[in-house]
Each structure stands twice: as structure tokens, then as C-alpha cells.
Design an enzyme around this catalytic site. Structure first.
Site, PDB file in Angstrom:
ATOM      1  N   LYS A  92      42.018  38.810  24.631  1.00 23.01           N
ATOM      2  CA  LYS A  92      42.419  37.525  25.209  1.00 23.01           C
ATOM      3  C   LYS A  92      41.805  37.385  26.597  1.00 23.01           C
ATOM      4  O   LYS A  92      42.003  38.235  27.469  1.00 23.01           O
ATOM      5  CB  LYS A  92      43.939  37.456  25.331  1.00 23.01           C
TER       6      LYS A  92
HETATM    7  C1  E4P Z   1      50.300  32.955  23.418  1.00 23.56           C
HETATM    8  O1  E4P Z   1      50.386  34.141  23.113  1.00 23.56           O
HETATM    9  C2  E4P Z   1      50.700  32.591  24.807  1.00 23.56           C
HETATM   10  O2  E4P Z   1      50.301  33.642  25.700  1.00 23.56           O
HETATM   11  C3  E4P Z   1      52.183  32.375  24.910  1.00 23.56           C
HETATM   12  O3  E4P Z   1      52.655  31.621  23.805  1.00 23.56           O
HETATM   13  C4  E4P Z   1      52.503  31.678  26.215  1.00 23.56           C
HETATM   14  O4  E4P Z   1      53.855  31.268  26.205  1.00 23.56           O
HETATM   15  P1  E4P Z   1      54.521  30.729  27.588  1.00 23.56           P
HETATM   16  O5  E4P Z   1      53.765  29.488  27.991  1.00 23.56           O
HETATM   17  O6  E4P Z   1      55.955  30.456  27.220  1.00 23.56           O
HETATM   18  O7  E4P Z   1      54.351  31.853  28.602  1.00 23.56           O
END
Ligand code: E4P
Length: 224
Positions: A92
């Protein structure tokens, strides 16, 4: 439409894996930080071992934890070296001008990339053009700033399909069941869902009512 599990919690992940609906897993540094303090690599390896114990080879996203592009590349290479036997490891990388070089470099090295933290149409398209396997749009955070997440997902979906782009849209940042439904209807290829939401996707009071009625009626008939 595929469901990924948005968690690094081994118990939560196993509860999902054993139900057979999981097409992938996503983590991020905050998700990992919710877990008991342990060696980061050991925890990821434990997740991989759990997935493999179900004979699965599903995308697992692990996020770099730096803002320096060269360090991102180094971390990505280290992750691959640590977990390389897991072919579906996705690194990522947050979207950004300098991060495009990271994405492009990793893809040239045949390392899969999930470009994350995308909040807009143009960010998602730049990530896709740089070769990201997945572009992750943050539904909840987009709405926090007053923009229509569904419209952005629809536009990205339409453009990527027009380009015949291989990049897939992951929608994350789920805050409500309706987010999941609307993201799917807007054209997301994948919605990555925090485990607490998942049982709710199968629940309905009228289902409980009718199942109860069936069992009651049949019990009465059996006892006649
Ligand atoms: C996906 O894995 C994203 O990192 C995650 O859904 C982010 O969620 P948030 O915006 O609640 O931190």
C-alpha cells in the site's frame, strides 16, 4: 463485487475466512496499531499463515510507514523479502506526486501495489496510470469533506472501464452499512469492510421472524 476484510485482527479475520466470502484483506498502520504490540513482521506472517491455512491466495495489502519515496521502495522490497512466498502481497502506497514514482518503480519490479488514501477522481486516475493494481477510495473521509463519494466512484469506474484499465477500485473508510451498498452500486470492484459491519450484512428482523414462525409451525405439526 468482492468483499475484503479491513482488519489485522487474527480472530476477526478467521471468523470471516471460515465463512468463505473473503476475497482479500487490507491493513494500514492505524489498523495494525490497534493490535497487541508485537513484531510487525511476525504479525503479518501470522496473518499470511492464517490465510494459507484456509488454502487461500487472496490479496493482502500491507502499507509502507514513511513519507520518503526512497524509503517506501526500501520498505516495499523488505516486505517482499520477508513475505515473498506469499505471491498476493500488495504494497500500500499513499497517492501523491512523488509516490507515483514509487508505484511505477514497484510495478516495474513486478511488486503489486494498492494505491491508497485516494480522495478524488484525479488522484485515483493518476494512480491507475502509474500502474497501481488497486486504487483505494476512502468513502467516509470523502464524505467528511462534503463531497459525494458515490459520484466519485462512479466517475472513476466509468473512466477506468473506458480505458480498459486493469486497475481495480477498492472502496474503504466504511462507516455505515449503506456505504457498502452504495459503493457496490456506484461501481466499486471491491469494498473493504471492518469486521463489525459484516454480520449486519446478513441480519434482518423479518428473517428472524419468519425462521421462528417456520420452526414453531413445524414443531406444532410434529407434536399433533
Ligand atoms: C482501507 O484499508 C483503508 O485504509 C481504511 O478503510 C481506512 O479507513 P478509515 O478512513 O476509517 O481510517
Amino acid at each position: 463485487m468482492q468483499i475484503f476484510v479491513d482488519s489485522a485482527n487474527l480472530k476477526e479475520i478467521e471468523e470471516c475466512l471460515k465463512r468463505g466470502f473473503v476475497s482479500g484483506i487490507t491493513t494500514n498502520p492505524s489498523i495494525l496499531a490497534k493490535e497487541k504490540k508485537t513484531d510487525f513482521r511476525e504479525h503479518i506472517q501470522a496473518m499470511i499463515n492464517l490465510v494459507q491455512s484456509y488454502n487461500l491466495d487472496i490479496p493482502l495489502s500491507v502499507e509502507v510507514f514513511t513519507t520518503d519515496p526512497q524509503e517506501m521502495i526500501r520498505q516495499a522490497e523488505e516486505f517482499v523479502a520477508s513475505f515473498g512466498d506469499y505471491q498476493n502481497l500488495n504494497i500500500k502506497v499513499p497517492i501523491g506526486w512523488n509516490e507515483l514514482e514509487v508505484i511505477s518503480t514497484l510495478r516495474k519490479r513486478n511488486i503489486k501495489v494498492n494505491c491508497t488514501c485516494c480522495m478524488s477522481y484525479n488522484q485515483a486516475l493518476m494512480a491507475a496510470n502509474a500502474g497501481a493494481n488497486f486504487v483505494s477510495l476512502f468513502w467516509g473521509r470523502i464524505r467528511d469533506t462534503g463531497y459525494d463519494s458515490g459520484e466519485i466512484v462512479r466517475q472513476v469506474h466509468e473512466t477506468l472501464r473506458k480505458w480498459n484499465s486493469p486497475s481495480q477500485i477498492i472502496v474503504g473508510s466504511i462507516r455505515h452499512i449503506m456505504d457498502i451498498n452504495q459503493a457496490q452500486q456506484a461501481g466499486a470492484d471491491i469494498v473493504t469492510v471492518p469486521p463489525p459491519f459484516l454480520p449486519k450484512l446478513c441480519a434482518h428482523p423479518k428473517t428472524d421472524e419468519v425462521v421462528g414462525q417456520f420452526l414453531t409451525d413445524f414443531k406444532v405439526w410434529l407434536e399433533r
